[in-house]
Structures are given as C-alpha cells and as structure tokens.
Write a protein that holds these residues in place. Sequence first.
Motif, PDB file in Angstrom:
ATOM      1  N   ILE A  42       0.776  -1.299   0.276  1.00 23.77           N
ATOM      2  CA  ILE A  42      -0.046   0.073   0.041  1.00 23.77           C
ATOM      3  C   ILE A  42       0.879   0.976   0.054  1.00 23.77           C
ATOM      4  N   HIS A  43       1.544   1.425   1.261  1.00 20.92           N
ATOM      5  CA  HIS A  43       2.956   2.866   0.601  1.00 20.92           C
ATOM      6  C   HIS A  43       3.399   2.548  -0.320  1.00 20.92           C
ATOM      7  N   GLN A  44       3.523   1.864  -0.977  1.00 22.92           N
ATOM      8  CA  GLN A  44       4.435   1.739  -2.516  1.00 22.92           C
ATOM      9  C   GLN A  44       3.933   2.279  -3.700  1.00 22.92           C
ATOM     10  N   ARG A  45       2.074   2.540  -3.169  1.00 25.90           N
ATOM     11  CA  ARG A  45       1.497   2.087  -4.205  1.00 25.90           C
ATOM     12  C   ARG A  45       1.435   3.740  -4.259  1.00 25.90           C
ATOM     13  N   LEU A  46       1.600   5.122  -2.919  1.00 25.39           N
ATOM     14  CA  LEU A  46       1.486   5.714  -2.920  1.00 25.39           C
ATOM     15  C   LEU A  46       2.310   6.654  -3.043  1.00 25.39           C
ATOM     16  N   ARG A  47       3.172   5.849  -3.267  1.00 29.44           N
ATOM     17  CA  ARG A  47       4.958   6.339  -3.369  1.00 29.44           C
ATOM     18  C   ARG A  47       5.155   7.116  -4.982  1.00 29.44           C
ATOM     19  N   VAL A  48       6.204   8.832  -4.705  1.00 27.10           N
ATOM     20  CA  VAL A  48       6.521   9.330  -6.096  1.00 27.10           C
ATOM     21  C   VAL A  48       7.485   8.551  -6.457  1.00 27.10           C
ATOM     22  N   SER A  49       7.577   8.256  -7.560  1.00 25.14           N
ATOM     23  CA  SER A  49       8.637   7.398  -8.244  1.00 25.14           C
ATOM     24  C   SER A  49       8.915   7.976  -9.318  1.00 25.14           C
ATOM     25  N   SER A  50      10.439   8.049 -10.082  1.00 18.93           N
ATOM     26  CA  SER A  50      10.822   8.083 -11.473  1.00 18.93           C
ATOM     27  C   SER A  50      10.260   6.947 -12.178  1.00 18.93           C
ATOM     28  N   ALA A  51      10.918   5.853 -11.851  1.00 15.08           N
ATOM     29  CA  ALA A  51      10.815   5.010 -12.745  1.00 15.08           C
ATOM     30  C   ALA A  51      10.127   3.991 -13.097  1.00 15.08           C
ATOM     31  N   LEU A  52       9.811   3.379 -14.337  1.00 13.94           N
ATOM     32  CA  LEU A  52       8.951   2.974 -14.474  1.00 13.94           C
ATOM     33  C   LEU A  52       8.030   1.724 -14.046  1.00 13.94           C
ATOM     34  N   ILE A  53       6.956   1.960 -14.056  1.00 13.80           N
ATOM     35  CA  ILE A  53       6.323   0.223 -13.529  1.00 13.80           C
ATOM     36  C   ILE A  53       7.460  -0.674 -14.561  1.00 13.80           C
ATOM     37  N   GLU A 236       9.166   5.638 -25.258  1.00 11.56           N
ATOM     38  CA  GLU A 236       8.197   7.184 -25.437  1.00 11.56           C
ATOM     39  C   GLU A 236       8.001   7.677 -24.046  1.00 11.56           C
ATOM     40  N   PHE A 237       7.522   7.491 -23.166  1.00 12.60           N
ATOM     41  CA  PHE A 237       7.246   7.873 -21.537  1.00 12.60           C
ATOM     42  C   PHE A 237       8.883   7.552 -20.891  1.00 12.60           C
ATOM     43  N   THR A 238      10.134   7.399 -21.229  1.00 11.00           N
ATOM     44  CA  THR A 238      11.127   7.561 -20.899  1.00 11.00           C
ATOM     45  C   THR A 238      12.058   8.882 -21.282  1.00 11.00           C
ATOM     46  N   ARG A 239      11.566   8.639 -22.888  1.00 10.86           N
ATOM     47  CA  ARG A 239      12.523  10.452 -24.183  1.00 10.86           C
ATOM     48  C   ARG A 239      11.321  11.339 -23.326  1.00 10.86           C
ATOM     49  N   ARG A 240       9.935  11.785 -23.056  1.00  6.02           N
ATOM     50  CA  ARG A 240       9.505  12.829 -22.214  1.00  6.02           C
ATOM     51  C   ARG A 240       9.397  12.929 -20.416  1.00  6.02           C
ATOM     52  N   ASN A 241      10.467  11.794 -20.282  1.00  3.76           N
ATOM     53  CA  ASN A 241      10.907  12.314 -18.644  1.00  3.76           C
ATOM     54  C   ASN A 241       9.670  12.088 -17.454  1.00  3.76           C
ATOM     55  N   VAL A 333     -11.879  -6.319 -17.091  1.00  3.88           N
ATOM     56  CA  VAL A 333     -11.328  -5.182 -17.093  1.00  3.88           C
ATOM     57  C   VAL A 333     -10.056  -5.153 -16.601  1.00  3.88           C
ATOM     58  N   GLN A 334     -10.161  -6.385 -15.538  1.00  7.39           N
ATOM     59  CA  GLN A 334      -8.448  -6.942 -15.302  1.00  7.39           C
ATOM     60  C   GLN A 334      -7.743  -7.072 -16.133  1.00  7.39           C
ATOM     61  N   TRP A 335      -8.105  -7.656 -17.626  1.00  6.72           N
ATOM     62  CA  TRP A 335      -7.166  -7.823 -18.794  1.00  6.72           C
ATOM     63  C   TRP A 335      -6.343  -6.386 -19.518  1.00  6.72           C
ATOM     64  N   HIS A 336      -7.857  -5.791 -18.918  1.00  6.55           N
ATOM     65  CA  HIS A 336      -6.860  -3.768 -19.841  1.00  6.55           C
ATOM     66  C   HIS A 336      -6.307  -3.335 -18.563  1.00  6.55           C
ATOM     67  N   ALA A 337      -6.377  -3.793 -17.530  1.00  3.66           N
ATOM     68  CA  ALA A 337      -5.758  -2.964 -17.215  1.00  3.66           C
ATOM     69  C   ALA A 337      -3.846  -3.758 -16.680  1.00  3.66           C
ATOM     70  N   LYS A 338      -4.229  -4.998 -16.238  1.00  2.09           N
ATOM     71  CA  LYS A 338      -3.196  -5.800 -16.743  1.00  2.09           C
ATOM     72  C   LYS A 338      -1.787  -5.612 -17.788  1.00  2.09           C
ATOM     73  N   ALA A 339      -2.685  -5.277 -18.628  1.00  2.00           N
ATOM     74  CA  ALA A 339      -2.343  -5.257 -19.810  1.00  2.00           C
ATOM     75  C   ALA A 339      -1.737  -3.593 -20.103  1.00  2.00           C
ATOM     76  N   ARG A 340      -1.406  -2.724 -19.231  1.00  2.00           N
ATOM     77  CA  ARG A 340      -1.081  -1.182 -19.418  1.00  2.00           C
ATOM     78  C   ARG A 340      -0.268  -1.471 -18.657  1.00  2.00           C
ATOM     79  N   ILE A 341      -0.408  -2.669 -17.363  1.00  2.00           N
ATOM     80  CA  ILE A 341       1.418  -2.247 -16.460  1.00  2.00           C
ATOM     81  C   ILE A 341       2.422  -2.531 -17.695  1.00  2.00           C
ATOM     82  N   ASN A 342       2.098  -3.720 -18.368  1.00  2.00           N
ATOM     83  CA  ASN A 342       3.165  -3.978 -19.300  1.00  2.00           C
ATOM     84  C   ASN A 342       3.690  -3.263 -20.275  1.00  2.00           C
ATOM     85  N   ALA A 343       2.804  -1.956 -20.415  1.00  2.00           N
ATOM     86  CA  ALA A 343       3.614  -1.095 -21.138  1.00  2.00           C
ATOM     87  C   ALA A 343       3.924   0.391 -20.259  1.00  2.00           C
ATOM     88  N   GLY A 344       3.917   0.598 -18.717  1.00  2.00           N
ATOM     89  CA  GLY A 344       4.701   0.988 -18.656  1.00  2.00           C
ATOM     90  C   GLY A 344       3.692   2.194 -17.385  1.00  2.00           C
TER      91      GLY A 344
END
Length: 465
Positions: A42-53, A236-241, A333-344
């Motif tokens: 839960i704490h990890q989910r609320l943490r601000v981080s600069s790295a992609l998931i 692309e997300f990395t390129r855009r910082n 909708v779980q599949w839709h969400a899970k796939a977006r994790i893999n996209a960052g």
Amino acid sequence: MASISTLFTKTPNPSLSLPGNSKSHFTPPFKLPISLISKKSIHQRLRVSSALIEPDGGKLVELCVEDSLRDAKKREALRMPRIKLSRIDLEWVHVLSEGWASPLRGFMRESEFLQTLHFNSLRLDDGSFVNMSVPIVLAIGDAEKHQIGDSTKVALVDSKDNIIAILSSIEIYKHNKEERIARTWGTTAPGLPYVDQAITNSGNWLIGGDLEVIEPIKYNDGLDRFRLSPAELREEFTRRNADAVFAFQLRNPVHNGHALLMTDTRRRLLEMGYKNPVLLLHPLGGYTKADDVPLSWRMRQHEKVLEDGILDPETTVVSIFPSPMHYAGPTEVQWHAKARINAGANFYIVGRDPAGMGHPVEKRDLYDADHGKKVLSMAPGLERLNILPFKVAAYDKTQNKMAFFDPSRAQDFLFISGTKMRTLAKNKENPPDGFMCPGGWQVLVEYYDSLVPSSNGKVPQPVPA
C-alpha cells in the motif's frame, strides 16, 4: 496544433531473442494467499517514483524472432503441419508477440487456461502471482488435430497462407466451450458478440505452446504507425521524462467529459507530487462488435480532439491497443488494466460499467455498473497498479460545458447517452455547445452519413473479424 502522428516518435523494433527453455512457464496453483495486499505494498502504491513500473514477471516478453533467423524459421515452418488463423487469432498473436500478456510466452496450455478461468491469475515459478483474467487460447478442429498427429511444432498461417508464427512444445486439450463462456462472461445467454464471432463455431480442441513470431504483425490499414508495442511505449515515456503514466482505454469517440476526466487526473497527480504525468490515450484496436464506431473513424476523431487543443499533445501519447474486445465486464477490465502495466502505466482510469454491454436477451445491463472498479481494487496481481475511478461528468447547462456532476443542483445537468449521441450524429444535428469539439463531432456525422444506403439500397457493412 500538432497532428496525431506527431505525438510520439516511433522507435525502431528492438533486437529480439528467445530463450532456449520451452517448458511450461507456470506452475499449477495449490494455495491462494488470504490477502495479497500488504501494508508495504500500500505504501509503495502511494510513493512518488521517477522509474516506470516493472512489467509483470519482471521482464517484458517479446516473441518476434531476430532478423538474422527469419528466413531459417520460415524454411523450418514449411515442413510443419499448418493451422490457419482467423482475424481474431491473428490479433491475439499480435498481443502475445509484443508482451502485452507478459509473462505469457504463447497460447495457453491447459494449466494456464484453468488458472485463468478459475483464479483470474497465473502463479509463477517463484510462487508470486500475476493477473490474467481472459483466456488467450487457440482453437482447432478434429481434422487439424489429426493432421498434427505426433508433431511437437505447428506453423500458424494467415488467410492467405502466409507463415505468421511457429508454435512449439505444443499441448492439445479439450475446448470446453460452455465452461469457458460461463466463467468469462458469467452467463451462457445467446447473443454475446465475441462468443458468436470467435467461440461458438470454433474447434473442439485448444492448442497451447511457445510462440515464435516470424515478423512484426502489420495490418497495412494506414494505422500501423499508431500501434506502438509496450517496449516502444516505454521508450517514449522515458524520452518524455514521465514520472507517472496514466492510461485511459476507450472504444468510443472522445467527448469533452472524457477530456475533463483526463485533464483532472493529471492535475491530481501533480498535486500528489509527480512532476510530469503523461496520459496514454489507448483506444482498443482489435475486434469490436458491429455497432461500435470502427477504429479508423475513431482515430480520425481522436486526431481532431488533439488538433482542437481539448487534450495537450505535449503530455499525451496516442497509441492503439491491439487486443480484441470481449465485452466481459469486470472480468475483462482486469485484462485491460494488466496489459497497461506491461506498457509502463502505473495509474489506470476506470469508469462506469467498464467493458460492459447490454444483456443480449433481457432489457438491462449485463453487469453491475460499479463492479468493474470494485473488482480492480481487489484483483490479485494488480496490487502495483493505482486505480482511479471516474468522477461522474455531465453537461452543465448553466456553464454550457461538461463538468463534474453536482447532486445538489441536479436539475442543471444533462446526461447525454451514447444512444442520444448516435441519434444526433445520424440526424446531422449538433449536440449542445461544449459537449464535443466541433471537428471531432463532424467526423462522427461523416461516419454515420457513410452508412446511409447507397443508390443500390445497400448499407456498408463492417469488415468481419
């Protein structure tokens, strides 16, 4: 204003290689933990981080063979039994090849299929779980099963007999259609679009195995430049910082209520401490039912939304999600969400009745409108993803624009349903000012006008999957 094609820089395909181990990638589940959400997570989910998931399983799966091996693989495939792919099968090959379903490495074997049906998750070799709610399977008939015989590999070909992929270390098992439909949709009522299109008349067997895709899947429909893979999106997300990525899936045209939700989400993320949240506007590009607006028209409409400045091109990446649509509500909708994790993406916007539809027989919704967002907040394997439920947006008659609904002055708001929107567009009538950008609305009017019967009395039909 920049056009949609300038919203990202298409990155070259990375050099891809396949590991030598072709054994089953998942161990059968024996025990599910009582709670998959710890205080630490839960704490990890609320943490601000600069790295992609990180992708599910820790590494993005990419299944296209290296250029140097392509010709040899084609020659090898010529000696194998062949399975002809439908349009939907080809879309699933596309999904698997780019890693949207990571860590899955091919069409599901029986253990993976059963875990998906009964647990909506897959157990990895280290005992951890990843979400997987929709079966990604390939059906074959009795004749194909007989032709395969004792072979351990098969070639997958398209409708023109072009070799698309090799499936190796194969496993063939019974296709229990009724169980699959009941577990995925929660009903076996007739008239489910994906079932009618892809399951009812499919073969009585399923074949799973490790996938090697000969070359990247292309559709040559003028939209391939928008089909960014998870690896390309991450670049692309990395390129855009980007220090946060929030995904919004849609299969409908964008109106100003959608735009309000997306811009408000970015504002909320900035208030949380993120410096550069980036929106992934991610229309679904695989199979959709016949009365949905086709992808090519939706992309034209999205382009107008960006050209008119409704969304900011500097903080928006538009790409096409290649998955077919099931209309399976909280399961899908779980599949839709899970796939977006893999996209960052580490944030996912979910609205009312996601992936839902009207009941095919009765006059009611097939799913409870609130269950999708509730399921996402509890789903095993999605603990790392921050779920952002929609605020309700409607047309505020006092301000002549879309705004968040205020129940204390409900009389000031107008809810414009999808049916109402389609009726207005078909009749070439304009919606209230501020409902949708004029350019985007004109695209809708042109689409419905294109369906008017021609001089021979025939109405154009969508291309079947």
